[in-house]
Design an enzyme around this catalytic site. Structure first.
Site, short mmCIF file in Angstrom:
data_model
loop_
_atom_site.label_atom_id
_atom_site.label_comp_id
_atom_site.label_asym_id
_atom_site.label_seq_id
_atom_site.Cartn_x
_atom_site.Cartn_y
_atom_site.Cartn_z
N TYR A 155 20.73 -4.58 -60.04
CA TYR A 155 21.66 -5.29 -60.92
C TYR A 155 21.18 -5.28 -62.36
O TYR A 155 21.94 -5.00 -63.30
CB TYR A 155 21.83 -6.72 -60.41
CG TYR A 155 22.87 -7.53 -61.14
CD1 TYR A 155 24.22 -7.40 -60.82
CD2 TYR A 155 22.51 -8.44 -62.14
CE1 TYR A 155 25.18 -8.15 -61.48
CE2 TYR A 155 23.47 -9.19 -62.80
CZ TYR A 155 24.80 -9.04 -62.46
OH TYR A 155 25.76 -9.78 -63.12
N LYS A 159 22.93 -3.58 -65.74
CA LYS A 159 23.32 -4.34 -66.93
C LYS A 159 22.54 -3.90 -68.17
O LYS A 159 23.09 -3.87 -69.28
CB LYS A 159 23.11 -5.83 -66.67
CG LYS A 159 24.01 -6.40 -65.57
CD LYS A 159 25.48 -6.20 -65.87
CE LYS A 159 26.36 -6.88 -64.84
NZ LYS A 159 27.81 -6.74 -65.15
#
Length: 247
Positions: A155, A159
């Site tokens: 994740y 990002k």
């Protein structure tokens, strides 16, 4: 529609932050393409809510990690409303696990949706936006893309990559008056975060100087700013929406 009405695509708009963004844009009189992955009932409910606020909306199913489906989403917006002024890349998933336990497919899937999906959408809106010499691209990143977070290598990588892509596209698109910015939300209260154990939420809360969790509407307000005329000279920037949480 008012004279300032624009056309916006919001990916992952059937719930949570995406829903709040779609509703906020609709309340300002904009025309919104509500993208969803699987839950048509939730997406249609957002469409109805947007119309109730005074905007126009249509729902369209697409898996943005699929290049052709992302292109179809952009074509739907053009066919329905004639142009595209705003793209909000909000679609995202999480498959959290410590590195030693994380499955390869969970890394690949998160990168595919969160990063490649945003790249697909930027790729397909680029030509119409550059041709009309105006546009706003707003990527929903995360504070963890700036500071990291244990158990979220997939994740966080997605990002952090989105932040880097934002800065690069701002340089590519700037000469055609297309701005590209990102938001880096902190702990925002959604169904997903509400399901976390209380001890984890308490730990996060202790790190937030403002002493409260954010709401989806806090992120939506920042989107409205970056999408509006007041932000016409802002590009390549990462705006934190995190209550002061940076570590």
């Amino acid at each position: 529609m008012n004279a300032d009405s624009k056309v916006a695509i919001v990916t992952g708009a059937s719930r949570g932050i995406g829903k709040a963004i779609a509703l906020a844009l609709g309340k300002q009189g904009h025309r919104v393409v509500v993208n969803y992955h699987s839950n048509v009932e939730e997406a249609e409910a957002v469409v109805r809510a947007v119309k109730e606020t005074g905007g126009e909306a249509v729902a369209h199913q697409a898996d943005v990690s699929d290049y052709a489906e992302a292109e179809g989403l952009v074509e739907k917006a053009k066919e329905t409303f004639g142009r595209i002024d705003i793209l909000v890349n909000n679609s995202g998933i999480a498959r959290d696990q410590l590195m030693l336990r994380m499955k390869e497919e969970d890394f690949d899937k998160v990168i595919a949706v969160n990063l490649k999906g945003a790249w697909n959408m930027c790729k397909h809106v680029a030509r119409p936006m550059l041709k009309q010499k105006s546009g706003r691209i707003i990527n929903i990143a995360s504070v963890v893309g700036l500071i990291g977070n244990a158990g979220q290598t997939n994740y966080v990588a997605s990002k952090a990559g989105l932040i880097g892509m934002t800065k690069s596209l701002a340089q590519e698109f700037g000469k055609k008056n297309v701005t590209v910015n990102a938001l880096a939300p902190g702990f925002i209260r959604t169904k997903m975060t509400d399901s976390l154990p209380e001890e984890i939420k308490d730990d996060y809360l202790a790190k937030i100087p403002l002493g409260r969790f954010g709401e989806p509407e806090d992120v939506a307000a920042a989107v409205l700013f970056l999408a509006g005329d007041a932000a016409a000279y802002i590009s390549g920037q990462i705006l934190g929406v995190n209550g002061g949480m940076y570590g």
